[in-house]
Motif scaffolding. Sequence first.
Motif, PDB file in Angstrom:
ATOM      1  N   PHE A  17      81.331  11.029  48.218  1.00 13.77           N
ATOM      2  CA  PHE A  17      81.175  12.356  48.984  1.00 13.77           C
ATOM      3  C   PHE A  17      82.792  13.131  49.024  1.00 13.77           C
ATOM      4  O   PHE A  17      83.465  12.447  49.149  1.00 13.77           O
ATOM      5  CB  PHE A  17      80.806  12.112  50.329  1.00 13.77           C
ATOM      6  N   ASP A  18      82.507  14.413  49.249  1.00 17.41           N
ATOM      7  CA  ASP A  18      83.786  15.083  49.369  1.00 17.41           C
ATOM      8  C   ASP A  18      84.287  15.061  50.763  1.00 17.41           C
ATOM      9  O   ASP A  18      83.423  14.474  51.631  1.00 17.41           O
ATOM     10  CB  ASP A  18      83.718  16.584  48.856  1.00 17.41           C
ATOM     11  N   ALA A  19      85.263  15.796  51.142  1.00 13.94           N
ATOM     12  CA  ALA A  19      85.599  15.827  52.439  1.00 13.94           C
ATOM     13  C   ALA A  19      84.715  16.469  53.583  1.00 13.94           C
ATOM     14  O   ALA A  19      84.849  16.171  54.745  1.00 13.94           O
ATOM     15  CB  ALA A  19      87.140  16.440  52.772  1.00 13.94           C
ATOM     16  N   ARG A  20      83.777  17.281  53.032  1.00 15.86           N
ATOM     17  CA  ARG A  20      82.905  17.840  53.868  1.00 15.86           C
ATOM     18  C   ARG A  20      81.523  17.173  54.101  1.00 15.86           C
ATOM     19  O   ARG A  20      80.563  17.733  54.500  1.00 15.86           O
ATOM     20  CB  ARG A  20      82.584  19.337  53.368  1.00 15.86           C
ATOM     21  N   TYR A  39      87.891  15.205  40.286  1.00 21.37           N
ATOM     22  CA  TYR A  39      87.925  16.029  41.414  1.00 21.37           C
ATOM     23  C   TYR A  39      89.408  16.340  42.038  1.00 21.37           C
ATOM     24  O   TYR A  39      90.264  15.582  42.077  1.00 21.37           O
ATOM     25  CB  TYR A  39      86.975  15.387  42.437  1.00 21.37           C
ATOM     26  N   ARG A  40      89.626  17.494  42.471  1.00 25.25           N
ATOM     27  CA  ARG A  40      91.005  17.621  43.102  1.00 25.25           C
ATOM     28  C   ARG A  40      91.196  16.804  44.314  1.00 25.25           C
ATOM     29  O   ARG A  40      90.079  16.667  45.051  1.00 25.25           O
ATOM     30  CB  ARG A  40      90.961  19.283  43.554  1.00 25.25           C
ATOM     31  N   PRO A  41      92.407  16.421  44.652  1.00 32.23           N
ATOM     32  CA  PRO A  41      92.538  15.629  45.697  1.00 32.23           C
ATOM     33  C   PRO A  41      92.278  16.200  47.100  1.00 32.23           C
ATOM     34  O   PRO A  41      91.898  15.538  48.014  1.00 32.23           O
ATOM     35  CB  PRO A  41      94.186  15.528  45.721  1.00 32.23           C
ATOM     36  N   ALA A  50      89.480  24.907  49.726  1.00 31.15           N
ATOM     37  CA  ALA A  50      89.301  26.348  49.049  1.00 31.15           C
ATOM     38  C   ALA A  50      88.090  26.110  48.030  1.00 31.15           C
ATOM     39  O   ALA A  50      88.300  25.152  47.136  1.00 31.15           O
ATOM     40  CB  ALA A  50      90.288  27.057  48.474  1.00 31.15           C
ATOM     41  N   ALA A  51      87.018  26.734  48.255  1.00 30.05           N
ATOM     42  CA  ALA A  51      85.695  26.577  47.051  1.00 30.05           C
ATOM     43  C   ALA A  51      85.420  27.960  46.437  1.00 30.05           C
ATOM     44  O   ALA A  51      85.636  29.163  47.183  1.00 30.05           O
ATOM     45  CB  ALA A  51      84.588  26.033  47.792  1.00 30.05           C
TER      46      ALA A  51
END
Length: 58
Positions: A17-20, A39-41, A50-51
């Motif tokens: 999962f991402d941070a969200r 994936y970007r850090p 930012a998305a």
Amino acid sequence: MTMPCPCGNGLDSAWQFDARGIELCRTCPKCHREKMHRYRPDVLSDPSYAAEEPIEGE
């Protein structure tokens, strides 16, 4: 739920999962580093990243 990894090596995989908390991909211990490197850090650590595309709420 345990599922074979999509990388095809036959090991069990888990969702990453991402941070969200958004599902990114399934990985196993063998392919985890390679897949997560895509994936970007900040996507992995900062819930305010930012998305460029809209992120839909549930």
